[in-house]
Scaffold this active site. Structure first.
Site, short mmCIF file in Angstrom:
data_model
loop_
_atom_site.label_atom_id
_atom_site.label_comp_id
_atom_site.label_asym_id
_atom_site.label_seq_id
_atom_site.Cartn_x
_atom_site.Cartn_y
_atom_site.Cartn_z
N ASP A 111 50.34 50.41 42.47
CA ASP A 111 48.97 50.28 42.00
C ASP A 111 48.06 50.18 43.23
OD1 ASP A 111 46.76 49.60 40.17
OD2 ASP A 111 46.95 47.59 41.02
N ALA A 119 44.00 48.56 43.55
CA ALA A 119 43.25 47.31 43.72
C ALA A 119 44.10 46.09 43.36
CB ALA A 119 41.98 47.33 42.88
N ALA A 144 35.80 39.25 32.65
CA ALA A 144 35.86 40.55 33.33
C ALA A 144 37.28 40.88 33.76
CB ALA A 144 34.93 40.56 34.54
N MET A 149 42.18 43.68 33.04
CA MET A 149 42.38 44.42 34.30
C MET A 149 43.69 45.20 34.27
SD MET A 149 40.47 44.85 36.94
CE MET A 149 39.52 43.35 37.19
N LYS A 176 38.93 52.19 32.95
CA LYS A 176 37.72 51.38 32.96
C LYS A 176 36.92 51.44 31.66
CE LYS A 176 39.03 50.12 36.92
NZ LYS A 176 40.02 49.02 36.89
N HIS A 199 38.70 49.23 29.42
CA HIS A 199 38.46 47.87 29.90
C HIS A 199 37.16 47.33 29.32
CE1 HIS A 199 38.97 44.99 33.51
NE2 HIS A 199 38.00 44.50 32.75
N ARG A 254 46.89 52.80 31.17
CA ARG A 254 47.83 51.73 30.91
C ARG A 254 47.40 50.91 29.68
NH1 ARG A 254 46.44 50.14 36.97
NH2 ARG A 254 47.84 51.51 38.10
N ASP A 256 49.76 44.55 39.89
CA ASP A 256 49.29 43.17 39.84
C ASP A 256 48.68 42.80 38.49
OD1 ASP A 256 46.99 44.87 40.62
OD2 ASP A 256 45.90 42.97 40.66
#
Length: 270
Positions: A15, A17, A48, A52, A56, A59, A163, A189
């Site tokens: 991954d 970030a 927020a 994750m 996006k 998200h 994902r 992460d």
């Protein structure tokens, strides 16, 4: 294993970030908070961070589904958020994220050295991300200059769904020509990232200290009380274990010993 046979692990898909760049996964959080502030429906950092790892737009939709946020949106606009509202927030998100990324793309310490050793072992290096292709055009050159340059980058807009769907992982493995999926390791992460790896039938390694689970920059981490840090790391590890992670490490710098435990067997075994 004979000298001519392939190594047990053929590819690692990292991954971005929080795993390989942007210690604490700060860039997306900063932008999600700002986009909702501009829409006059403020959200917390925790809200927020909750989804994750997803693409996006998905998200944003997940944040809007949080009961408190949904109620705040209804109070402000007199109706639930619509697909049009999601599209508008996403359209606001993209240019702001591009603007912010340049200052949040530092490679996390230890990543270049681990990648170099993996390549020395004959393991191919790929990646996947919740960022779009346009966003990665900002990130990738900065990371490359600091020593992280995967052979393959799969982005959220390269596949029908992000994902926890496994499509980015499958496409990355195909591009690297590595199979079966038991020869692939996914390092991420976020819970959706680990779920995507499991859904693909790959080995999964969750990262705690550098990523979204703690959400701390290097400077903030240095100021954290050791007992508080240990407690947060334990909580993060528990969450990742529940999500099905085969291994949990604090950072990519800790990855190499884990690879030796994935030399045989089925990642989806009981």
């Amino acid at each position: 294993m004979t000298p001519s046979s392939p190594p047990p692990i053929g590819a690692i898909l990292f991954d971005w970030a929080g795993t390989t760049i942007d210690h604490g996964s700060r860039a997306p959080v900063e932008v999600f908070v700002e986009v909702f502030r501009r829409a006059d429906v403020p959200i917390t950092t925790a809200e927020a961070r909750g989804p994750m790892g997803m693409a996006k737009r998905e998200h944003i939709a997940s944040i809007l589904a949080v009961p408190r946020v949904a109620a705040a949106w209804h109070s402000r606009f007199g109706q639930p958020a619509t697909e049009t509202d999601i599209d508008r927030l996403y359209a606001d998100f993209l240019p702001l994220q591009q603007e912010v990324l340049a200052r949040h793309s530092d490679v996390i310490p230890g990543v270049p050295e681990v990648v170099a050793e993996c390549r020395r072992r004959g393991i191919r290096i790929g990646s996947s991300t919740g960022y779009t292709r346009a966003l990665m055009e900002v990130v990738a050159p900065i990371a490359r200059a600091q020593g992280f340059d995967p052979e393959v980058i799969l982005c959220a807009d390269d596949t029908p769904r992000g994902r926890p769907a496994p499509w980015m992982i499958f496409r990355a493995a195909e591009a690297l020509d590595v199979f079966p999926m038991s020869r692939v390791v996914v390092v991420d992460d976020t819970v959706p990232g680990i779920e995507a790896g499991r859904n693909a039938g790959a080995w999964t390694v969750a990262v705690t200290r550098t990523g979204n689970a703690l959400g701390l920059s290097l400077e903030e981490l240095a100021r954290l009380d050791p007992s508080d840090l240990a407690s947060r790391l334990n909580s993060a590890e528990e969450n990742f274990r529940k999500a099905g992670a085969h291994a949990v490490i604090e950072s990519v710098a800790d990855l190499l010993p884990v690879l030796d435990t994935f030399t045989s067997g089925d990642p989806n075994r009981p």
